[in-house]
Design a protein around this motif. Structure first.
Motif, PDB file in Angstrom:
ATOM      1  N   UNK A  59     -22.756 -85.778 -91.946  1.00 26.25           N
ATOM      2  CA  UNK A  59     -22.587 -84.352 -92.248  1.00 26.25           C
ATOM      3  C   UNK A  59     -21.241 -83.802 -91.774  1.00 26.25           C
ATOM      4  N   UNK A  60     -20.720 -84.382 -90.696  1.00 21.11           N
ATOM      5  CA  UNK A  60     -19.522 -83.803 -90.067  1.00 21.11           C
ATOM      6  C   UNK A  60     -18.296 -84.702 -90.071  1.00 21.11           C
ATOM      7  N   UNK A  61     -18.454 -85.952 -90.524  1.00 17.90           N
ATOM      8  CA  UNK A  61     -17.314 -86.863 -90.596  1.00 17.90           C
ATOM      9  C   UNK A  61     -16.701 -87.136 -89.232  1.00 17.90           C
ATOM     10  N   UNK A  62     -15.395 -87.418 -89.230  1.00 16.15           N
ATOM     11  CA  UNK A  62     -14.696 -87.746 -87.992  1.00 16.15           C
ATOM     12  C   UNK A  62     -14.692 -86.590 -86.988  1.00 16.15           C
ATOM     13  N   UNK A  63     -14.999 -85.384 -87.450  1.00 19.45           N
ATOM     14  CA  UNK A  63     -14.964 -84.205 -86.577  1.00 19.45           C
ATOM     15  C   UNK A  63     -16.238 -84.012 -85.779  1.00 19.45           C
ATOM     16  N   UNK A  64     -17.232 -84.890 -85.965  1.00 14.11           N
ATOM     17  CA  UNK A  64     -18.550 -84.643 -85.370  1.00 14.11           C
ATOM     18  C   UNK A  64     -18.496 -84.517 -83.843  1.00 14.11           C
ATOM     19  N   UNK A  65     -17.566 -85.231 -83.204  1.00 15.41           N
ATOM     20  CA  UNK A  65     -17.508 -85.221 -81.738  1.00 15.41           C
ATOM     21  C   UNK A  65     -16.482 -84.245 -81.188  1.00 15.41           C
ATOM     22  N   UNK A  66     -15.960 -83.368 -82.026  1.00 18.25           N
ATOM     23  CA  UNK A  66     -14.906 -82.442 -81.573  1.00 18.25           C
ATOM     24  C   UNK A  66     -15.417 -81.030 -81.322  1.00 18.25           C
ATOM     25  N   UNK A  67     -16.688 -80.782 -81.619  1.00 19.20           N
ATOM     26  CA  UNK A  67     -17.245 -79.438 -81.455  1.00 19.20           C
ATOM     27  C   UNK A  67     -18.539 -79.514 -80.667  1.00 19.20           C
ATOM     28  N   UNK A  68     -18.748 -78.561 -79.766  1.00 17.81           N
ATOM     29  CA  UNK A  68     -19.970 -78.540 -78.955  1.00 17.81           C
ATOM     30  C   UNK A  68     -21.219 -78.426 -79.818  1.00 17.81           C
ATOM     31  N   UNK A  69     -21.109 -77.804 -80.985  1.00 16.13           N
ATOM     32  CA  UNK A  69     -22.290 -77.594 -81.835  1.00 16.13           C
ATOM     33  C   UNK A  69     -22.710 -78.843 -82.593  1.00 16.13           C
ATOM     34  N   UNK A  70     -21.787 -79.784 -82.802  1.00 12.69           N
ATOM     35  CA  UNK A  70     -22.112 -80.996 -83.553  1.00 12.69           C
ATOM     36  C   UNK A  70     -22.103 -82.261 -82.699  1.00 12.69           C
ATOM     37  N   UNK A 127     -27.809 -87.412 -73.163  1.00 15.78           N
ATOM     38  CA  UNK A 127     -27.696 -87.541 -71.713  1.00 15.78           C
ATOM     39  C   UNK A 127     -28.317 -86.382 -70.961  1.00 15.78           C
ATOM     40  N   UNK A 128     -28.228 -86.392 -69.630  1.00 18.03           N
ATOM     41  CA  UNK A 128     -28.808 -85.307 -68.829  1.00 18.03           C
ATOM     42  C   UNK A 128     -28.082 -83.976 -68.988  1.00 18.03           C
ATOM     43  N   UNK A 129     -26.842 -84.023 -69.502  1.00 18.60           N
ATOM     44  CA  UNK A 129     -26.078 -82.805 -69.774  1.00 18.60           C
ATOM     45  C   UNK A 129     -25.628 -82.792 -71.230  1.00 18.60           C
ATOM     46  N   UNK A 130     -25.220 -81.629 -71.709  1.00 13.45           N
ATOM     47  CA  UNK A 130     -24.661 -81.474 -73.055  1.00 13.45           C
ATOM     48  C   UNK A 130     -23.400 -80.640 -72.959  1.00 13.45           C
ATOM     49  N   UNK A 131     -22.490 -80.851 -73.888  1.00 15.31           N
ATOM     50  CA  UNK A 131     -21.257 -80.065 -73.903  1.00 15.31           C
ATOM     51  C   UNK A 131     -21.580 -78.652 -74.380  1.00 15.31           C
ATOM     52  N   UNK A 132     -21.155 -77.668 -73.593  1.00 19.41           N
ATOM     53  CA  UNK A 132     -21.349 -76.266 -73.963  1.00 19.41           C
ATOM     54  C   UNK A 132     -20.070 -75.654 -74.504  1.00 19.41           C
ATOM     55  N   UNK A 133     -18.924 -76.164 -74.027  1.00 19.52           N
ATOM     56  CA  UNK A 133     -17.647 -75.574 -74.451  1.00 19.52           C
ATOM     57  C   UNK A 133     -16.535 -76.603 -74.281  1.00 19.52           C
ATOM     58  N   UNK A 134     -15.645 -76.642 -75.255  1.00 22.74           N
ATOM     59  CA  UNK A 134     -14.462 -77.497 -75.177  1.00 22.74           C
ATOM     60  C   UNK A 134     -13.242 -76.663 -75.556  1.00 22.74           C
ATOM     61  N   UNK A 135     -12.300 -76.551 -74.652  1.00 26.79           N
ATOM     62  CA  UNK A 135     -11.037 -75.874 -74.928  1.00 26.79           C
ATOM     63  C   UNK A 135      -9.937 -76.897 -74.673  1.00 26.79           C
ATOM     64  N   UNK A 136      -9.281 -77.303 -75.744  1.00 28.20           N
ATOM     65  CA  UNK A 136      -8.311 -78.395 -75.663  1.00 28.20           C
ATOM     66  C   UNK A 136      -7.232 -78.120 -74.622  1.00 28.20           C
ATOM     67  N   UNK A 137      -6.964 -79.150 -73.825  1.00 28.39           N
ATOM     68  CA  UNK A 137      -5.941 -79.109 -72.769  1.00 28.39           C
ATOM     69  C   UNK A 137      -6.228 -78.073 -71.680  1.00 28.39           C
TER      70      UNK A 137
END
Length: 235
Positions: free
Chosen positions: A182-193, A198-208
């Motif tokens: 559904x998301x292609x190569x971008x699937x791991x670049x957004x917290x929503x996809x 694991x025991x934790x999940x990504x809530x926010x990613x701000x590059x650099x």
């Protein structure tokens, strides 16, 4: 008497660089700023003991190995779930490990897994352009099988006592085929996809700048005391 916990249950850690990816199939094992985050958000079949003298069950609650050490059967936890509530299935491990060996993806860990899994070397050496029409069928010949929803079988090319350490690498965590489709190569670049188990999940990613992870509400194991982990990127 239990230790008194700090009021602010937030762990702040420094990352020495921006992770180039949080896709288990593309992470570089030499980049600790990638694998460190992955170990909190993704759970492979096994995990190292704290003193690194062995491995213990993680996404798999148990496993068996045959007499000559060439076949492993992992029994997944029936209550293992991704953070969106979807059950972790054996087919997710089949797909994830196929991606590690697929020559079109050129995974940094390709050689490790291709050398271990039955037919892995032959498949990994296929040419992505010349053999484009036959790679998908070739992936089906790998020694990887979902016996049922919660049983993952791996046939090895040869006995390998170190194989359990491959099954404990962050790279070997499960990946859902439909999420990538559904998301292609971008699937791991957004917290929503970036849907992980694991025991934790990504809530926010701000590059650099930072990556924030919070407890996975559907994780099968003990709930973390921490409210979140802030990975601060300082290059």
């Amino acid at each position: 008497m239990a230790p008194k916990l700090a009021q602010d249950q937030v762990l702040r850690l420094e990352l020495e660089d921006q992770p180039s990816t949080l896709d288990p199939g593309q992470t570089d094992p030499t980049h600790l700023y990638e694998t460190g985050v992955l170990r909190t958000i993704s759970e492979p079949l096994l995990k190292p003991t704290p003193d690194l003298t062995g491995v213990v069950p993680a996404a798999a609650q148990s496993y068996e190995v045959n007499g000559d050490g060439t076949a492993y059967v992992f029994h997944l936890r029936t209550n293992g779930k991704y953070w969106d509530g979807t059950s972790v299935k054996a087919q997710d491990f089949v797909y994830a490990w196929q991606r590690l060996i697929d020559p079109r993806l050129a995974a940094p860990n390709e050689t490790l897994f291709a050398n271990a899994v039955l037919n892995g070397e032959a498949v990994s050496l296929m040419d992505p352009q010349r053999d484009a029409a036959s790679i998908d069928s070739a992936l089906g010949t790998l020694g990887l099988k979902a016996v049922d929803d919660f049983t993952f079988q791996v046939q090895l090319a040869r006995p390998d006592p170190a194989f359990v350490w491959l099954a404990a690498m962050p790279a070997s965590a499960p990946v859902r085929k439909e999420v990538v489709a559904q998301n292609g190569d971008k699937w791991a670049t957004s917290a929503s996809t970036l849907i992980t188990n694991g025991p934790f999940k990504v809530a926010e990613m701000v590059k650099n700048d930072h990556i924030t992870v919070v407890p996975n509400p559907t994780y099968w194991g003990r709930k973390p005391t921490l409210k979140r982990i802030d990975y601060v990127i300082v290059n």
